[in-house]
Design an enzyme around this catalytic site. Structure first.
Site: not given
Length: 526
Positions: A54, A196, A215, A233, A237-238, A252, A316
């Site tokens: 981003r 996002k 988040h 990031s 989390k994933t 997410d 990704r």
């Protein structure tokens, strides 16, 4: 679709409109347009151009009433005038006019009471594919009566040639007009800007309705026990929410309202650098037909080299959540029993797991700590502390304390347990110690979720004053209290105090609020 709908937003002489194409149709377009390669397992792989992440410094909100009085203006939420927005809207409209266009209609939010209908318009087939993966796919019946609440014009091939005159950061622009219910994107092809961008808008809309946007990832056990995993990031989390024993709600972005937790999205967006089938079998198995890889390096006959970071460390994959076998089909669950804050502490100071009091939870939520390590960004040779309020400050249009207040109210109302889990380093900081093993981290998570951690006897660490278990299953007790894992205790103390000072300095920006949680953070010398 009716081309007049596109003409109404300023698009002229539109060619063919590819409206809500199926996956098979999108992949056919990607191949025919030479936008992608096809991997051996059937996933498509694309490059996002010079931007592989981003562009937060190029994100702006239009300054106008009434959103003007809600948005927390500053480095995160920069102002742009309505006049400049209109000027750049013309740039985007000109870019998309006279083109064949891909139009994709989706929902953000699985809760009927909270969802938003979003229309994405692009001239790139794979961007339509990305959106289809990442958001909730309406049924045929829902598409027949679809009425968009918000429109995103992705004119990624256009740039702002007058950016210096406009006083902006670069020729890239990601602009939001809250009152007009529109966003425009130019100069960057990165798909995550669309994902996002809508997350930022949900972070604006929902708190004004008394709902908490988060988040975080979320899953639910067989007994209906819901768990939330907050983290920036790279903190896991994933990976950690994808559990064969628990149904995945999402990886997410979620909301929390009076009925419980609900996913914003209909897919997952996982990092794949160094992806290993043995360590992350569910994610590895999700990379098949309809999955969309970004910026990976390929070789041979459609093989992917997940270890190759030549293009970026931020490789990704997006895929529909259905690719995770054990997912919650309705993407919703009840109020959480456990909240887990994930941090990748490269200083090797924080414990692998600690139980937080309610007030400590508020402090660490507002702090939103993790650390960057050498090699992730140019010029970084030592660990760098990163503080991102609510574990997602880049996506918060309102002041962080608005979200913290909502979280505190919900923790109190539903008597939620909160834990801090360090997925980073132990036995020394980055370059000296080693990364926590996924096995040990999963053992900590499992002990939280099955309640067995409560059978442990707890110690209190110095300075950070965190409650840590003395023993926990088969985990080596020496790593549970991080000082014990360091060979050089004096060096640990110095490093601990160094990190504590960073926490204290960062939290100063919240001390003027209605509630000051600084007494529940680290206190040097205690």
């Amino acid at each position: 679709m009716n081309v007049a709908e596109l003409e109404n937003i300023g698009l002229k002489n539109v060619g063919e409109v590819f409206h809500n194409l199926s996956y098979d149709e999108l992949i056919e377009h990607e191949v025919n347009n030479k936008e992608c390669a096809v991997t051996k397992k059937g996933a498509t792989a694309v490059d996002t151009g010079i931007f592989t992440g981003r562009s937060p410094k190029d994100k702006y909100f239009v300054e106008r009433d009434p959103s003007n009085k809600y948005i927390a203006w500053g480095d995160v939420n920069q102002k742009v005038s309505a006049e400049i927005f209109d000027e750049l809207l013309e740039v985007a409209q000109k870019q998309l006019s006279g083109k064949n266009l891909y139009v994709t209609d989706v929902f953000c939010g699985s809760s009927a009471a909270s969802k938003r209908s979003v229309r994405f318009i692009s001239e790139i087939a794979w961007q339509s594919h990305f959106v289809k993966n990442m958001f909730i796919r309406p049924s045929s019946a829902e598409l027949e009566v679809f009425k968009e609440d918000f429109v995103v014009l992705n004119a990624c091939k256009a740039v702002n040639e007058k950016w210096e005159e406009h006083g902006m950061n670069s020729e890239v622009f990601v602009l939001f007009d809250v009152e007009r219910n529109m966003a425009i994107i130019g100069g960057t092809w990165y798909g995550g800007e669309m994902k996002k961008g809508i997350f930022s808008m949900m972070n604006y809309w929902l708190p004004l309705e008394g709902k908490l946007p988060m988040h975080c990832s979320a899953n639910v056990g067989a007994e209906g026990d819901t768990a939330l995993f907050f983290g920036l990031s790279g903190t896991g989390k994933t990976t950690l929410s994808t559990d064969p024993k628990r149904a995945l709600i999402g990886d997410d972005e979620h909301g929390w309202d009076n009925h419980g937790v609900f996913n914003f999205e209909g897919g997952c967006y996982a990092k794949v650098i160094n992806l290993d089938e043995k360590s992350e079998p569910e994610i590895y198995g999700a990379i098949k037909t309809n999955a969309l890889l970004e910026n990976v390096v390929m070789y041979g006959e459609g093989e992917v080299d997940y270890e190759d970071s030549t293009k970026t460390e931020n490789t990704r994959v997006s895929y529909p959540i259905e690719h995770i076998v054990n997912h919650k089909p309705d993407l919703m669950a009840g109020h959480p029993q456990n909240i887990i804050f994930l941090t990748a502490d490269a200083f090797g100071v924080l414990p692998p797991v600690s139980k937080l009091t309610r007030d400590q939870a508020m402090y660490y939520f507002l702090s939103g700590y993790t650390a960057k390590v050498a090699g992730t960004e140019r010029g970084i040779t030592e660990p760098v502390a990163t503080f991102s309020a609510c574990f997602g400050e880049a996506f918060l249009p309102l002041h962080p304390t608005v979200y913290a207040k909502l979280l505190g109210e919900k923790i109190d109302k539903h008597n939620v347990n909160v834990y801090l889990v360090n997925t980073g380093w132990t036995g020394g900081k980055y370059g000296v110690g080693h990364r926590m093993s996924i096995k040990d981290t999963r053992a900590c998570i499992n002990a939280i979720l099955d309640g067995s951690i409560n059978e442990s006897e707890f110690d209190t660490t110095k300075t950070f004053r965190l409650q840590v278990p003395k023993t926990l299953g088969d985990i080596n007790p020496d790593i549970l209290n991080p000082r014990n894992a360091w060979a050089d205790k004096d060096e640990f103390d110095r490093t601990r105090d160094e990190l504590a000072e960073m926490f204290v300095e960062n939290y100063k920006r919240y001390k003027d609020g209605n509630e000051d949680y600084s007494p529940y953070g680290p206190i040097i010398g205690s």
